[in-house]
Design a protein around this motif. Sequence first.
Motif, PDB file in Angstrom:
ATOM      1  N   LEU A  90       5.975   2.566   4.925  1.00 29.71           N
ATOM      2  CA  LEU A  90       7.321   2.985   5.341  1.00 29.71           C
ATOM      3  C   LEU A  90       8.368   2.747   4.259  1.00 29.71           C
ATOM      4  N   ASP A  91       8.018   2.001   3.214  1.00 30.61           N
ATOM      5  CA  ASP A  91       8.945   1.777   2.096  1.00 30.61           C
ATOM      6  C   ASP A  91       9.058   2.998   1.193  1.00 30.61           C
ATOM      7  N   VAL A  92       8.218   3.991   1.410  1.00 31.70           N
ATOM      8  CA  VAL A  92       8.167   5.178   0.550  1.00 31.70           C
ATOM      9  C   VAL A  92       8.413   6.412   1.426  1.00 31.70           C
ATOM     10  N   PRO A  93       9.241   7.350   0.959  1.00 31.43           N
ATOM     11  CA  PRO A  93       9.432   8.564   1.774  1.00 31.43           C
ATOM     12  C   PRO A  93       8.146   9.393   1.831  1.00 31.43           C
ATOM     13  N   LEU A  94       7.727   9.735   3.049  1.00 31.90           N
ATOM     14  CA  LEU A  94       6.526  10.545   3.266  1.00 31.90           C
ATOM     15  C   LEU A  94       6.914  11.780   4.082  1.00 31.90           C
ATOM     16  N   LYS A  95       6.219  12.896   3.857  1.00 32.70           N
ATOM     17  CA  LYS A  95       6.483  14.103   4.651  1.00 32.70           C
ATOM     18  C   LYS A  95       6.005  13.920   6.080  1.00 32.70           C
ATOM     19  N   LYS A  96       4.778  13.439   6.234  1.00 36.13           N
ATOM     20  CA  LYS A  96       4.185  13.151   7.537  1.00 36.13           C
ATOM     21  C   LYS A  96       3.333  11.904   7.384  1.00 36.13           C
ATOM     22  N   PHE A  97       3.268  11.128   8.465  1.00 35.38           N
ATOM     23  CA  PHE A  97       2.491   9.888   8.431  1.00 35.38           C
ATOM     24  C   PHE A  97       1.739   9.768   9.751  1.00 35.38           C
ATOM     25  N   LYS A  98       0.415   9.740   9.676  1.00 32.57           N
ATOM     26  CA  LYS A  98      -0.434   9.637  10.859  1.00 32.57           C
ATOM     27  C   LYS A  98      -1.454   8.520  10.667  1.00 32.57           C
ATOM     28  N   THR A  99      -2.064   8.090  11.771  1.00 36.38           N
ATOM     29  CA  THR A  99      -3.095   7.055  11.719  1.00 36.38           C
ATOM     30  C   THR A  99      -4.371   7.588  12.374  1.00 36.38           C
ATOM     31  N   ALA A 100      -5.509   7.103  11.885  1.00 34.93           N
ATOM     32  CA  ALA A 100      -6.804   7.503  12.433  1.00 34.93           C
ATOM     33  C   ALA A 100      -7.723   6.292  12.491  1.00 34.93           C
ATOM     34  N   VAL A 101      -8.450   6.162  13.597  1.00 41.48           N
ATOM     35  CA  VAL A 101      -9.450   5.099  13.746  1.00 41.48           C
ATOM     36  C   VAL A 101     -10.688   5.680  14.413  1.00 41.48           C
ATOM     37  N   GLU A 147       0.388  21.068   0.954  1.00 42.01           N
ATOM     38  CA  GLU A 147      -0.526  21.367  -0.143  1.00 42.01           C
ATOM     39  C   GLU A 147      -1.516  20.231  -0.363  1.00 42.01           C
ATOM     40  N   GLU A 148      -1.041  18.997  -0.092  1.00 43.92           N
ATOM     41  CA  GLU A 148      -1.856  17.826  -0.376  1.00 43.92           C
ATOM     42  C   GLU A 148      -1.716  16.810   0.744  1.00 43.92           C
ATOM     43  N   VAL A 149      -2.794  16.102   1.001  1.00 42.34           N
ATOM     44  CA  VAL A 149      -2.771  15.005   1.960  1.00 42.34           C
ATOM     45  C   VAL A 149      -3.468  13.806   1.332  1.00 42.34           C
ATOM     46  N   VAL A 150      -2.898  12.631   1.576  1.00 42.08           N
ATOM     47  CA  VAL A 150      -3.488  11.389   1.084  1.00 42.08           C
ATOM     48  C   VAL A 150      -4.213  10.730   2.259  1.00 42.08           C
ATOM     49  N   ILE A 151      -5.479  10.428   2.075  1.00 45.03           N
ATOM     50  CA  ILE A 151      -6.270   9.718   3.077  1.00 45.03           C
ATOM     51  C   ILE A 151      -6.381   8.280   2.583  1.00 45.03           C
ATOM     52  N   PHE A 160      -5.246   9.898  15.679  1.00 38.73           N
ATOM     53  CA  PHE A 160      -6.570  10.507  15.761  1.00 38.73           C
ATOM     54  C   PHE A 160      -7.568   9.382  15.991  1.00 38.73           C
ATOM     55  N   LYS A 161      -8.382   9.500  17.043  1.00 40.68           N
ATOM     56  CA  LYS A 161      -9.357   8.442  17.318  1.00 40.68           C
ATOM     57  C   LYS A 161     -10.670   9.043  17.763  1.00 40.68           C
ATOM     58  N   GLY A 162     -11.734   8.367  17.352  1.00 44.56           N
ATOM     59  CA  GLY A 162     -13.063   8.813  17.722  1.00 44.56           C
ATOM     60  C   GLY A 162     -13.366   8.515  19.174  1.00 44.56           C
ATOM     61  N   ILE A 163     -13.115   7.273  19.581  1.00 44.91           N
ATOM     62  CA  ILE A 163     -13.423   6.838  20.944  1.00 44.91           C
ATOM     63  C   ILE A 163     -12.452   5.727  21.332  1.00 44.91           C
ATOM     64  N   SER A 164     -12.071   5.696  22.606  1.00 42.72           N
ATOM     65  CA  SER A 164     -11.255   4.604  23.148  1.00 42.72           C
ATOM     66  C   SER A 164     -12.134   3.772  24.068  1.00 42.72           C
ATOM     67  N   LEU A 165     -12.048   2.455  23.908  1.00 43.36           N
ATOM     68  CA  LEU A 165     -12.845   1.553  24.731  1.00 43.36           C
ATOM     69  C   LEU A 165     -11.952   0.494  25.349  1.00 43.36           C
ATOM     70  N   SER A 166     -12.120   0.262  26.627  1.00 47.51           N
ATOM     71  CA  SER A 166     -11.467  -0.870  27.267  1.00 47.51           C
ATOM     72  C   SER A 166     -12.520  -1.965  27.370  1.00 47.51           C
ATOM     73  N   THR A 167     -12.385  -2.969  26.528  1.00 41.54           N
ATOM     74  CA  THR A 167     -13.371  -4.048  26.472  1.00 41.54           C
ATOM     75  C   THR A 167     -12.682  -5.361  26.802  1.00 41.54           C
ATOM     76  N   SER A 168     -13.475  -6.389  27.043  1.00 38.11           N
ATOM     77  CA  SER A 168     -12.888  -7.711  27.236  1.00 38.11           C
ATOM     78  C   SER A 168     -12.563  -8.297  25.868  1.00 38.11           C
ATOM     79  N   LEU A 169     -11.673  -9.269  25.848  1.00 38.30           N
ATOM     80  CA  LEU A 169     -11.301  -9.895  24.589  1.00 38.30           C
ATOM     81  C   LEU A 169     -12.460 -10.658  23.949  1.00 38.30           C
ATOM     82  N   LEU A 170     -13.468 -11.016  24.752  1.00 38.69           N
ATOM     83  CA  LEU A 170     -14.613 -11.755  24.237  1.00 38.69           C
ATOM     84  C   LEU A 170     -15.630 -10.834  23.559  1.00 38.69           C
ATOM     85  N   LEU A 219      -3.365   7.083   7.474  1.00 37.52           N
ATOM     86  CA  LEU A 219      -3.860   5.719   7.317  1.00 37.52           C
ATOM     87  C   LEU A 219      -5.082   5.562   8.221  1.00 37.52           C
ATOM     88  N   VAL A 220      -6.211   5.131   7.638  1.00 38.07           N
ATOM     89  CA  VAL A 220      -7.496   5.130   8.343  1.00 38.07           C
ATOM     90  C   VAL A 220      -8.066   3.717   8.405  1.00 38.07           C
TER      91      VAL A 220
END
Length: 166
Positions: A112-123, A31-35, A138-148, A93-94
């Motif tokens: 994780l200290d609180v009971p959640l029905k579902k827990f997902k991450t998005a970037v 019924e509800e989702v927290v973003i 959920f991700k918009g784009i994946s990039l393999s970049t150098s650490l610099l 979690l975004v």
Amino acid sequence: MSKNIILTNQEIEHKIKRIAYQIYETFVDEEEVVIAGIASNGSLFAEKIALALSNISTLKISLCEVKVDKQNPQLPIQTSLTKEEYENKGLVLVDDVLNSGTTLIYAVRHFLDVPLKKFKTAVLVDRNHKKYPVKADFKGISLSTSLLEHVQVVFDENGGDHAFLS
């Protein structure tokens, strides 16, 4: 140092819409989702996702700002909602960029200290340079970049959103 645009405003809008549909598919039985957006750019990205989600679904959407000290992520995390307000609900979690995973893993630990029905991450941008075993559902784009190289997302209220690599 030069900057290469990796996502234009229109591309970011498409990514937001796609992520909103993915979230809706995942939480369609709820019924509800927290973003919950990690301050500051993560919160702006979360607001954009929440708006797109409200346009395509009947889910009740609650926004939550998550404040993490990025220099000392082990310090207590503050949220704009109380634990009771997101308890036993679905939560996404975004953040804007997933670099090493440090910020995201400490924020995940907080929830994780609180009971959640579902827990997902998005970037929006996943850099693929993780120090911790954290992933974006959920991700918009994946990039393999150098650490610099540095990825930065700019959310401009005049519609000039973009992400660039420098």
